[in-house]
Structure formats: structure tokens, C-alpha cells
Design an enzyme around this catalytic site. Structure first.
Site, PDB file in Angstrom:
ATOM      1  N   ASP A  68      -8.963   6.558 -17.388  1.00 27.20           N
ATOM      2  CA  ASP A  68      -9.133   6.328 -15.504  1.00 27.20           C
ATOM      3  C   ASP A  68     -11.059   5.922 -15.472  1.00 27.20           C
ATOM      4  O   ASP A  68     -11.376   5.782 -14.236  1.00 27.20           O
ATOM      5  CB  ASP A  68      -8.764   6.768 -14.530  1.00 27.20           C
ATOM      6  CG  ASP A  68      -7.281   7.152 -15.013  1.00 27.20           C
ATOM      7  OD1 ASP A  68      -6.466   6.899 -15.038  1.00 27.20           O
ATOM      8  OD2 ASP A  68      -7.188   8.762 -14.950  1.00 27.20           O
ATOM      9  N   HIS A  93      -4.547  -0.371 -16.401  1.00 26.11           N
ATOM     10  CA  HIS A  93      -6.221  -0.826 -16.436  1.00 26.11           C
ATOM     11  C   HIS A  93      -5.639  -1.402 -15.148  1.00 26.11           C
ATOM     12  O   HIS A  93      -5.675  -2.733 -14.977  1.00 26.11           O
ATOM     13  CB  HIS A  93      -6.744  -1.405 -17.529  1.00 26.11           C
ATOM     14  CG  HIS A  93      -5.307  -2.425 -18.462  1.00 26.11           C
ATOM     15  ND1 HIS A  93      -4.359  -2.108 -19.686  1.00 26.11           N
ATOM     16  CD2 HIS A  93      -5.590  -3.469 -18.769  1.00 26.11           C
ATOM     17  CE1 HIS A  93      -4.216  -2.489 -19.627  1.00 26.11           C
ATOM     18  NE2 HIS A  93      -4.671  -3.923 -19.676  1.00 26.11           N
TER      19      HIS A  93
END
EC number: 6.3.4.4
Length: 432
Positions: free
Chosen positions: A14, A42
Site C-alpha cells: 500500500d 493498485h
């Protein structure tokens, strides 16, 4: 001469890799996924429009860029087809631009059933998997019983392997985990129904990458998750089931390590983690700075929607990541989330078993015993969002970046100051 760049997350995932990969595709002709599966998302923001991808490389959003899914990825065929349909709906053509390795292990319903049942059985000791069958699919690969993409294209071979695998896994589901078994005929029929759409995209990715590179194409290798979730180098057993480090760009795609020219480590300006496992610099997210990071940083998982755990920047953790990846340069992301904080803290090391250590330990047990040692720095009130040059950043923000560079010993070559492509400061271009 062509140049290849590997992008990896240097923390627990992340870190903002998707945006940076998308930005770098301006200078690449091919983007490669080399590990993981549909357990890591993503998110790209292009012209204010948000697109979340899980399997297809981020380069698909750039017209004319070829995309590859390497042998190191475990593939859920229904999920990759759904992603193709979602992209088609917004005008992005995928099949002619996507090549999937014939050696990709296929995720099937029994993998998901095993994943979910095991997490339930672990109770409070659960790992925190996404329940998508990733781990069991990698287990089959290592045990040499995986059904690969090439097998799926051969109906007779697939049917035989599926029956053999289901005999084995259904025994475990019924007799050990005490849950429902998976139906052979339905699994067979559902998988074969997807073959006509999948078949044109399956091929020899290794040879395709060599051919593209030899023809002058710059290649971008897109890592998923983060280095401290690596099955070997992470906080084991609180890790993912694949190797997330840069070296796996070679084994997970079929190119030699000499073809990996620059390693870009994506590093968030603070630290986050999803799921279980040690996190020395963690802060409570219901108050104070922890709440600020979680709220302003919108820290919720792309795939699971789970709230991320948040904490101060950990330079000792980053040192471990730089070491195991051979990072050439870093990209610093989400700096703007720190705007408005009066004081910042950087974890520079730990007290561990009566000693001072300046690098993150290997394994979960020692990591959990670490007591962070902090260095304080003044924050800044000015906004950094959208800054295009280093000089446009507040002096204290530049000092924060400089200090992290010195602690880690690797230059910060890029700084992301917002989610959009244009909100990027480039100090040294990875492809140049």
C-alpha cells in the site's frame, strides 16, 4: 540501449506503487507482473478518474503499452476476465495487449475453500489472508501438483489433473477442516467455459520479454504487496505466500537478473500495515496522529476494504528493505498526508533483548519484541499537495526527506505529492 526498471514496495504494501508504475509507463513499452495474485490491488487516478486493478499490470491504462503476467503470478481466470470486462467498459482494450505465461499456476475453487476454512480454524491466531486462495495455490506449485495455464488449454489433461487434485484437497476439507467439499463437475465446466477467452492471451512470456528488450523496449516490472510481506524476508509467518523482493522479478517472469538495471523502492512517508503481525512504530488510529494518518491518508485496503494500521515512519525497517532488494533509488509517496502535523517522529532503531539495533530483525518473534527508538523533527503547516519541484516544498518537509536519505543511505529520486500523475517531483529519472 533499452533499460529495465523494477518497482517494489519497501514496507508492508500500500505504498502507492500503482500511480508510480503508471507514471513510469510513459518511458516503457512493456509492464510485467511477476508475483502475487488478485490479493493485492493498485489504484490509479488519471484525470480525476479512479481505477482499481488487481491482476492486470497498471500499464494497461497507457495506450500502446504491452502488459505481461509472468509465471510467478497465481492466476484466477474469472477475476482476470472480470477485470478485462471492467476495463472494456471504460474504453480500454486489453486482450491484444496482454500476454499471460503458460506456466502460471491457476487458482481454483478448492484453493479458496481451503484458504477461508484455515483462517476460520486458526481463530485469534489467523494470518489475515484475503481468503482468495493465493496461499493454497502457491502450496500446490511447490508440491508440484499445480494446474498451470497450459494445462487448462488441454481439456483431457486438465480433467485428469483436476480429479486428482480434488481427491486430495476434498479429503482435507471434509476430514480435517470439517467443511463442504468442492464439486468436480461444476469446477471442470466453469473452468472450461473460460478457456475460449483465455487461450489467445496465453503464451511464452519469457521469450516475449527477451524479444521486446532486444528490439529496444524498456520494460517495467511491477511488484505487488511489500518487501516485509515477502515469504522469506518478511515478518514470517505474518507474510504473503510469494517473494515480493526485486530478485523475484527475474524468476517470476523468466528473464535473467542481469536484465534488471534499476530497482525503485516505493516508500510511504509514514508506515501502514493491513492484517496481523508485528508493527513496532504503530499508533492507535482512533485518536491523535494515528487517526490523522488513517483519515487524511484514506487508509483502507484496495481489495478488502479493511482499515490499515498506521504508524510513524520506520527508517530501520526501510534499511532492511533496501538491503534485501538492492534498491537503487526511492520514491517517497503521500508526503501531503503529513501536512499540518506539528511534530514528526522517525523510528531510527529498536531496543531488542537489552541491545540497541538499527535494522529491522528477521521474523515475527524478534520484530514483536522491538521497542522503537524515535528521533523528533518539526512538522510543517504549508500544503505540499501538487508540488512540482523540490524547492516548492516547505523547508521542514525537505529536511524530513534529507534525514531519511541519510538514515537509509539511498537517494530519494522521486517524490509523489498527490494521487494524480502530474503531482510528482522527479530528481533522477529511473529510465534515464
Amino acid at each position: 540501449m533499452a533499460k529495465n526498471v523494477v518497482v517494489v514496495g519497501t514496507q508492508w504494501g500500500d505504498e502507492g506503487k500503482g500511480k508510480i508504475v503508471d507514471w513510469l509507463t510513459d518511458h516503457s513499452q512493456g509492464v510485467v507482473r511477476f508475483q502475487g495474485g488478485h490479493n493485492a490491488g493498485h489504484t490509479l487516478v488519471i484525470g480525476g478518474h479512479k481505477t482499481a486493478l488487481q491482476l492486470i499490470p497498471s500499464g494497461i491504462m497507457r495506450e500502446g503499452v504491452a502488459c505481461y503476467i509472468g509465471n510467478g503470478v497465481v492466476l484466477s481466470v474469472p477475476d482476470v476476465l472480470r477485470e478485462i470486462d471492467k476495463l472494456h467498459a471504460i474504453g480500454v482494450e486489453v486482450p491484444s495487449r496482454l500476454k499471460i505465461s503458460e506456466a502460471c499456476p491457476i487458482i481454483l475453487p478448492y484453493h479458496t475453500a481451503l484458504d477461508v476454512a484455515r483462517e476460520v480454524a486458526r481463530g485469534d491466531a489467523k494470518i489475515g489472508t484475503t481468503g482468495k486462495g493465493i496461499g493454497p495455490a502457491y502450496e500446490d506449485k511447490v508440491a508440484r501438483r499445480a494446474i498451470r495455464a497450459a494445462d487448462l488449454l488441454n481439456e483431457k489433461r486438465f480433467a485428469e489433473k483436476l480429479r486428482e487434485n480434488l481427491d486430495y484437497h476434498n479429503f482435507v476439507l471434509a476430514n480435517y477442516l470439517k467443511v463442504a467439499t468442492v464439486d468436480y463437475q461444476k469446477t471442470l465446466d466453469d473452468a472450461l467455459a473460460d478457456v475460449p477467452r483465455l487461450k489467445p492471451m496465453v503464451g511464452d512470456v519469457s521469450s516475449a520479454l527477451y524479444a521486446a528488450f532486444n528490439a529496444g523496449a524498456n520494460l517495467l516490472f511491477e511488484g505487488a504487496q511489500g518487501s516485509l510481506l515477502d515469504v522469506d524476508h518478511g515478518t514470517y509467518p505474518y507474510v504473503t505466500s510469494s517473494n515480493c523482493v526485486a530478485g523475484n522479478a527475474s524468476t517470476g517472469s523468466g528473464v535473467g537478473p542481469g536484465m534488471l538495471h534499476y530497482i525503485l523502492g516505493i516508500t510511504k512517508a509514514y508506515t501502514t500495515r493491513v492484517g496481523s503481525g508485528p508493527f513496532p512504530s504503530e499508533l492507535p488510529t482512533d485518536q491523535g496522529v494515528g487517526k490523522h494518518l488513517a483519515t487524511v491518508g484514506h487508509e483502507f485496503g484496495t481489495v478488502t476494504g479493511r482499515a490499515r494500521r498506521c504508524g510513524w515512519f520506520d527508517a530501520a525497517l526501510l534499511k532492511r528493505s533496501v538491503q534485501i532488494n538492492g534498491v537503487t533509488g526511492m520514491c517517497f509517496t503521500k508526503l501531503d498526508v503529513l501536512d499540518g502535523l506539528e511534530t514528526l517522529r522517525i523510528c531510527t532503531g529498536y531496543k531488542l533483548n537489552g541491545k540497541i539495533v538499527d535494522i529491522f530483525p528477521v521474523g515475527a518473534e524478534d520484530a514483536a519484541a522491538c521497542e522503537p527508538i524515535y528521533e523528533e523533527m518539526p512538522g510543517w503547516k504549508e500544503a505540499t499537495v501538487g508540488a512540482k519541484t523540490l524547492e516548492a516544498l516547505p523547508a521542514n518537509a525537505r529536511a524530513y526527506i534529507d534525514r531519511i536519505e541519510k538514515l537509509v543511505g539511498v537517494p530519494i529520486d522521486m517524490i509523489s505529492t498527490g494521487p494524480d500523475r502530474e503531482e510528482t517531483i522527479v530528481l533522477r529519472h529511473p529510465f534515464k
